[in-house]
Design an enzyme around this catalytic site. Structure first.
Site, PDB file in Angstrom:
ATOM      1  N   ASN A   1      -8.995  -2.926  11.068  1.00  0.00           N
ATOM      2  CA  ASN A   1      -8.047  -3.459  10.086  1.00  0.00           C
ATOM      3  C   ASN A   1      -7.246  -2.297   9.481  1.00  0.00           C
ATOM      4  OD1 ASN A   1     -10.801  -4.618  10.199  1.00  0.00           O
ATOM      5  ND2 ASN A   1      -9.749  -6.374   9.348  1.00  0.00           N
TER       6      ASN A   1
ATOM      7  N   PHE B   1      -5.260  -1.466   6.505  1.00  0.00           N
ATOM      8  CA  PHE B   1      -4.697  -0.977   5.241  1.00  0.00           C
ATOM      9  C   PHE B   1      -5.276   0.350   4.753  1.00  0.00           C
ATOM     10  CE2 PHE B   1      -7.575  -4.146   2.859  1.00  0.00           C
ATOM     11  CZ  PHE B   1      -8.323  -3.199   2.155  1.00  0.00           C
TER      12      PHE B   1
ATOM     13  N   GLU C   1      10.766  -5.242  -5.539  1.00  0.00           N
ATOM     14  CA  GLU C   1       9.869  -6.130  -4.785  1.00  0.00           C
ATOM     15  C   GLU C   1      10.496  -7.517  -4.661  1.00  0.00           C
ATOM     16  OE1 GLU C   1       6.845  -6.126  -3.058  1.00  0.00           O
ATOM     17  OE2 GLU C   1       7.491  -8.200  -2.784  1.00  0.00           O
TER      18      GLU C   1
ATOM     19  N   ASN D   1      -4.782 -10.460   1.602  1.00  0.00           N
ATOM     20  CA  ASN D   1      -5.617 -10.075   2.739  1.00  0.00           C
ATOM     21  C   ASN D   1      -7.099 -10.285   2.491  1.00  0.00           C
ATOM     22  OD1 ASN D   1      -6.619  -7.710   1.482  1.00  0.00           O
ATOM     23  ND2 ASN D   1      -4.896  -6.505   2.240  1.00  0.00           N
TER      24      ASN D   1
ATOM     25  N   TYR E   1       0.822  -1.219   0.000  1.00  0.00           N
ATOM     26  CA  TYR E   1       0.000   0.000   0.000  1.00  0.00           C
ATOM     27  C   TYR E   1       0.856   1.270   0.000  1.00  0.00           C
ATOM     28  CZ  TYR E   1      -3.839  -3.163   0.781  1.00  0.00           C
ATOM     29  OH  TYR E   1      -4.760  -4.170   0.619  1.00  0.00           O
TER      30      TYR E   1
ATOM     31  N   MET F   1     -10.948  -6.264   3.935  1.00  0.00           N
ATOM     32  CA  MET F   1     -11.782  -5.395   4.781  1.00  0.00           C
ATOM     33  C   MET F   1     -11.165  -3.999   4.827  1.00  0.00           C
ATOM     34  SD  MET F   1     -12.767  -7.920   7.899  1.00  0.00           S
ATOM     35  CE  MET F   1     -14.066  -6.938   8.647  1.00  0.00           C
TER      36      MET F   1
ATOM     37  N   GLY G   1       0.624  -6.966   0.755  1.00  0.00           N
ATOM     38  CA  GLY G   1      -0.447  -7.579   1.542  1.00  0.00           C
ATOM     39  C   GLY G   1      -1.787  -7.598   0.828  1.00  0.00           C
TER      40      GLY G   1
ATOM     41  N   GLY H   1       3.303   0.675   6.843  1.00  0.00           N
ATOM     42  CA  GLY H   1       2.698   0.407   8.144  1.00  0.00           C
ATOM     43  C   GLY H   1       3.649   0.558   9.314  1.00  0.00           C
TER      44      GLY H   1
ATOM     45  N   HIS I   1      -1.578  -8.287  11.166  1.00  0.00           N
ATOM     46  CA  HIS I   1      -1.543  -6.824  11.103  1.00  0.00           C
ATOM     47  C   HIS I   1      -0.309  -6.241  11.784  1.00  0.00           C
ATOM     48  CE1 HIS I   1      -6.283  -6.950  11.048  1.00  0.00           C
ATOM     49  NE2 HIS I   1      -5.758  -7.366   9.917  1.00  0.00           N
TER      50      HIS I   1
ATOM     51  N   GLU J   1     -13.971  -9.180  13.910  1.00  0.00           N
ATOM     52  CA  GLU J   1     -14.437  -9.526  12.564  1.00  0.00           C
ATOM     53  C   GLU J   1     -15.188 -10.838  12.632  1.00  0.00           C
ATOM     54  OE1 GLU J   1     -11.433 -10.699   9.671  1.00  0.00           O
ATOM     55  OE2 GLU J   1     -10.465  -8.783  10.041  1.00  0.00           O
TER      56      GLU J   1
ATOM     57  N   VAL K   1      16.047  -5.821  -1.454  1.00  0.00           N
ATOM     58  CA  VAL K   1      17.031  -4.834  -1.001  1.00  0.00           C
ATOM     59  C   VAL K   1      17.694  -5.334   0.277  1.00  0.00           C
ATOM     60  CG1 VAL K   1      17.299  -2.496  -0.070  1.00  0.00           C
ATOM     61  CG2 VAL K   1      15.869  -2.887  -2.099  1.00  0.00           C
TER      62      VAL K   1
HETATM   63  P1  FAE Z   1       2.933  -4.573   2.602  1.00  0.00           P
HETATM   64  O1  FAE Z   1       1.602  -4.535   1.960  1.00  0.00           O
HETATM   65  O2  FAE Z   1       3.279  -5.710   3.485  1.00  0.00           O
HETATM   66  O3  FAE Z   1       4.028  -4.454   1.432  1.00  0.00           O
HETATM   67  C1  FAE Z   1       5.407  -4.558   1.664  1.00  0.00           C
HETATM   68  C2  FAE Z   1       6.064  -5.195   0.455  1.00  0.00           C
HETATM   69  O4  FAE Z   1       7.481  -5.063   0.565  1.00  0.00           O
HETATM   70  C3  FAE Z   1       5.788  -6.698   0.313  1.00  0.00           C
HETATM   71  O5  FAE Z   1       5.295  -6.974  -0.976  1.00  0.00           O
HETATM   72  C4  FAE Z   1       7.148  -7.354   0.577  1.00  0.00           C
HETATM   73  O6  FAE Z   1       7.337  -8.551  -0.149  1.00  0.00           O
HETATM   74  C5  FAE Z   1       8.112  -6.260   0.142  1.00  0.00           C
HETATM   75  N1  FAE Z   1       9.424  -6.335   0.790  1.00  0.00           N
HETATM   76  C6  FAE Z   1       9.698  -6.592   2.081  1.00  0.00           C
HETATM   77  N2  FAE Z   1      11.027  -6.519   2.319  1.00  0.00           N
HETATM   78  C7  FAE Z   1      11.616  -6.212   1.119  1.00  0.00           C
HETATM   79  C8  FAE Z   1      12.966  -6.022   0.715  1.00  0.00           C
HETATM   80  N3  FAE Z   1      13.983  -6.085   1.586  1.00  0.00           N
HETATM   81  N4  FAE Z   1      13.205  -5.758  -0.593  1.00  0.00           N
HETATM   82  C9  FAE Z   1      12.174  -5.680  -1.482  1.00  0.00           C
HETATM   83  N5  FAE Z   1      10.882  -5.858  -1.136  1.00  0.00           N
HETATM   84  C10 FAE Z   1      10.592  -6.118   0.154  1.00  0.00           C
HETATM   85  O7  FAE Z   1       3.190  -3.255   3.461  1.00  0.00           O
HETATM   86  N6  FAE Z   1      -5.650  -5.409   6.438  1.00  0.00           N
HETATM   87  C11 FAE Z   1      -6.866  -4.795   6.315  1.00  0.00           C
HETATM   88  O8  FAE Z   1      -6.964  -3.572   6.422  1.00  0.00           O
HETATM   89  N7  FAE Z   1      -7.989  -5.548   6.035  1.00  0.00           N
HETATM   90  C12 FAE Z   1      -7.948  -6.906   5.932  1.00  0.00           C
HETATM   91  O9  FAE Z   1      -8.974  -7.539   5.671  1.00  0.00           O
HETATM   92  C13 FAE Z   1      -6.692  -7.557   6.109  1.00  0.00           C
HETATM   93  N8  FAE Z   1      -6.592  -8.923   6.054  1.00  0.00           N
HETATM   94  C14 FAE Z   1      -5.362  -9.508   6.113  1.00  0.00           C
HETATM   95  C15 FAE Z   1      -5.255 -10.888   5.960  1.00  0.00           C
HETATM   96  C16 FAE Z   1      -4.002 -11.485   5.924  1.00  0.00           C
HETATM   97  C17 FAE Z   1      -3.901 -12.970   5.773  1.00  0.00           C
HETATM   98  C18 FAE Z   1      -2.835 -10.689   6.025  1.00  0.00           C
HETATM   99  C19 FAE Z   1      -1.459 -11.301   5.973  1.00  0.00           C
HETATM  100  C20 FAE Z   1      -2.925  -9.322   6.191  1.00  0.00           C
HETATM  101  C21 FAE Z   1      -4.183  -8.723   6.245  1.00  0.00           C
HETATM  102  N9  FAE Z   1      -4.307  -7.340   6.391  1.00  0.00           N
HETATM  103  C22 FAE Z   1      -5.540  -6.745   6.315  1.00  0.00           C
HETATM  104  C23 FAE Z   1      -3.120  -6.482   6.648  1.00  0.00           C
HETATM  105  C24 FAE Z   1      -2.689  -5.661   5.432  1.00  0.00           C
HETATM  106  O10 FAE Z   1      -2.588  -6.475   4.288  1.00  0.00           O
HETATM  107  C25 FAE Z   1      -1.333  -5.001   5.759  1.00  0.00           C
HETATM  108  O11 FAE Z   1      -1.537  -4.153   6.883  1.00  0.00           O
HETATM  109  C26 FAE Z   1      -0.793  -4.159   4.612  1.00  0.00           C
HETATM  110  O12 FAE Z   1      -0.574  -4.953   3.471  1.00  0.00           O
HETATM  111  C27 FAE Z   1       0.513  -3.472   4.994  1.00  0.00           C
HETATM  112  O13 FAE Z   1       0.816  -2.538   3.984  1.00  0.00           O
HETATM  113  P2  FAE Z   1       2.289  -1.979   3.819  1.00  0.00           P
HETATM  114  O14 FAE Z   1       2.282  -1.013   2.696  1.00  0.00           O
HETATM  115  O15 FAE Z   1       2.787  -1.518   5.134  1.00  0.00           O
END
Ligand code: FAE
Length: 546
Positions: A525, A527, A84, A162, A64, A165, A158, A515, A487, A402, A293
């Site tokens: 939740n 995101f 990525e 995810n 995100y 929600m 994520g 995050g 989360h 939830e 990275v």
């Molecule tokens: P994120 O989306 O985790 O993106 C970070 C990216 O950086 C990933 O693609 C990694 O692979 C990549 N990365 C990491 N380290 C490196 C590196 N060294 N070099 C290159 N790439 C790298 O971060 N949230 C909601 O609001 N509603 C929901 O219904 C919900 N359900 C969920 C269900 C599950 C099973 C899971 C796992 C999470 C859920 N979440 C939900 C949480 C939400 O997906 C999460 O808070 C966000 O995706 C975090 O966003 P960020 O941008 O922080």
């Protein structure tokens, strides 16, 4: 293994891979009408980032925060490269689908594991995990002492895995979530902007009342209300019209085929169909999947030197590249960014990072449980994998539960919940020089406040209904799923490790935009809040730093 999914400006042709990426997205959003056309790809044949390259802006991670930063920078005329570590997720497997089903996990399902690690480890007391090929799959169940942190891996972060929600916290709770941020700006401008771009929408109430696939949620609502708790509908990023067509049997199924956790083949509007689709139309953003990275340091000529490992699908490094960037955005997620920053500070790569780096990490108070219903309260064999509402006891009991699906395909007479609680415990990432890894000092016992807060809801419902907790889902005779979080939040907190807009203290041109800025809890939740905060911060950064 070179892969490139979104092409830079100035290119001429359409590579097979980018064409497939584009059509993959368009197939997935066919039911979204005009939105699909807007996602058409201005694509070309640029490769992944090359050794020795220089880029104006490098974004680490494509979730995100990273997607918001890349889109807004590109729209402001800046060329951006996104790196990525996960895969592109643009190519179907041998079953014709890009993503594996929840009920039949395979190599695509997990990040570099030889055995699945399902959040529910047991069913009727029997272990359900199974052997899979080791592969750079989509869901990382990353194990730290005391907690397993689930995260998405791939272009879209994520959003790929995810539950969709899309919940905006209540205004009165915002001061506790991000105390240094102007709430008026967030609720007037940035939450609406985030929700609009994510495509958040609430279920058609009339359809909810009649469709088989939300019987489990109607049971959850009825039981909550009988115990005096409000049940609230929440928006999601699922295409509700598509789900209706799934129910009618006129389109391929994803939510109604139980797809969740390992990707969603059709109806969910992941970032691939929203922000990343918009990014493609700018022609200014390039993405290198399977690139991780490992280091960021000051470059002698100004800007930053970034070291990147290119990964094979078995997780091995095939090439190590060194590039330079004028500005670097850390958007690797709470865990990814925190791990990188504590390493860079401790190893002397970025020694001026302040002492807040790695601190204030929380699990958003996640805890899971199931309840056993009476035989006259079946929850349905067909359960939509996208939750649509929850039980709100935040103010009185510090818990928002939830009403979650158990999409097993059979009647389970179970109600299942992921509860977000006001757990006050915060952990810290530190660099372990002996092992060369970042450690997190979370303890399983720190979930007890979450269990107590969740019990404030479910003990009462059980008493009202004359029902009991399920004890067969997380081990034998284990009620609480207290070993995990979906989360992760914090580790580079806004206005502590960074200034009030995500500029890392100690270094000009380094930013955090994911995050990890949020200190451990969002009350719902996360995101939408991550996206809205990224929209706020990048607007300021573009206005003042470019
Ligand atoms: P994120 O989306 O985790 O993106 C970070 C990216 O950086 C990933 O693609 C990694 O692979 C990549 N990365 C990491 N380290 C490196 C590196 N060294 N070099 C290159 N790439 C790298 O971060 N949230 C909601 O609001 N509603 C929901 O219904 C919900 N359900 C969920 C269900 C599950 C099973 C899971 C796992 C999470 C859920 N979440 C939900 C949480 C939400 O997906 C999460 O808070 C966000 O995706 C975090 O966003 P960020 O941008 O922080």
């Amino acid at each position: 293994m070179d892969k490139e999914v979104v092409c830079g400006k100035g290119s001429t042709g359409i590579s097979r891979r980018t064409f497939i990426a584009g059509t993959g997205s368009i197939l997935g959003v066919a039911a979204l009408g005009g939105r699909a056309a807007a996602a058409s790809v201005k694509a070309a044949a640029a490769g992944p980032i090359g050794n020795g390259a220089h880029v104006p802006v490098l974004v680490i991670g494509t979730g995100y925060g990273g997607s918001v930063a890349a889109l807004r920078l590109a729209q402001a005329g800046v060329d951006v490269h996104m790196v990525e570590m996960g895969m592109a997720w643009d190519t179907p497997g041998s079953d014709g689908k890009i993503f594996a089903n929840t009920t039949s996990p395979d190599g695509r399902s997990y990040w570099l594991r030889t055995k699945t690690k399902q959040p529910l480890s047991n069913f009727l007391g029997f272990p359900i995990d199974r052997t899979i090929p080791r592969y750079t799959g989509i869901l990382d169940a990353e194990e730290f002492s005391g907690i397993t942190v689930y995260q998405g891996r791939g272009v879209g972060g994520g959003s790929l895995v995810n539950g969709g929600m899309a919940v905006t916290p209540k205004r009165e709770n915002f001061g506790a979530i991000l105390p240094s941020v102007n709430a008026d700006e967030m609720y007037n401008t940035y939450y609406p902007r985030a929700n609009a771009n994510l495509g958040a929408a609430t279920i058609d109430p009339a359809w909810f009342e009649t469709t088989d696939c939300y019987q489990y949620a109607r049971v959850g609502r009825k039981q909550a209300q009988r115990s005096g708790f409000p049940f609230v509908f929440v928006p999601t990023v699922y295409d509700w019209d598509y789900m209706k067509q799934e129910a009618a049997g006129t389109v391929p199924k994803s939510a109604l085929a139980g797809e969740i956790l390992y990707g969603n083949n059709y109806g969910k509007k992941s970032l691939q169909k929203t922000y990343l689709a918009q990014i493609k139309t700018t022609g200014r953003v390039t993405i290198s999947p399977q690139h991780k990275v490992t280091s960021v340091t000051l470059a002698s000529g100004g800007g930053y030197t970034v070291v990147i490992d290119q990964l094979s699908t078995t997780g091995d490094t095939t090439t190590t590249k060194t590039v330079t960037a004028d500005k670097v955005f850390f958007a690797a997620g709470s865990v990814g960014t925190s791990k990188l920053l504590v390493k860079l500070k401790a190893t002397g790569a970025l020694p001026n990072l302040n002492g807040e780096v790695g601190k204030n990490w929380g699990d958003n108070g996640n805890v899971m449980c199931g309840r056993a219903n009476h035989l006259w309260d079946p929850t349905g064999a067909l359960q939509a994998s996208i939750p649509t509402g929850g039980i709100d006891n935040w103010t009185a009991g510090g818990a928002f539960a939830e009403v979650a699906p158990l999409p097993t395909g059979i009647e389970t007479y179970a109600s299942f919940y992921l509860t977000i609680t006001k757990n006050p415990n915060r952990a810290q990432f530190t660099w372990n020089a002996a092992t060369g890894t970042a450690d997190l000092n979370w303890q399983t016992a720190w979930k007890q406040p979450s269990i107590d807060m969740a019990k404030s809801i479910f003990d009462k419902i059980n008493a009202t209904e004359g029902t009991i907790y399920r004890t067969d889902l997380f081990g034998v005779y284990k009620i609480w799923g207290d070993h995990l979080t979906y989360h992760p939040l914090g580790g580079a907190v806004l206005n502590k490790a960074t200034d009030n807009y995500g500029r890392l203290n100690g270094y000009t041109g380094l930013y955090v935009i994911d995050g990890s800025l949020i200190p451990g809890n969002t009350s719902v939740n996360p995101f939408v809040t991550i996206t809205a905060l990224a929209e706020r911060n990048i607007a300021k950064i573009i206005a003042t730093d470019l």
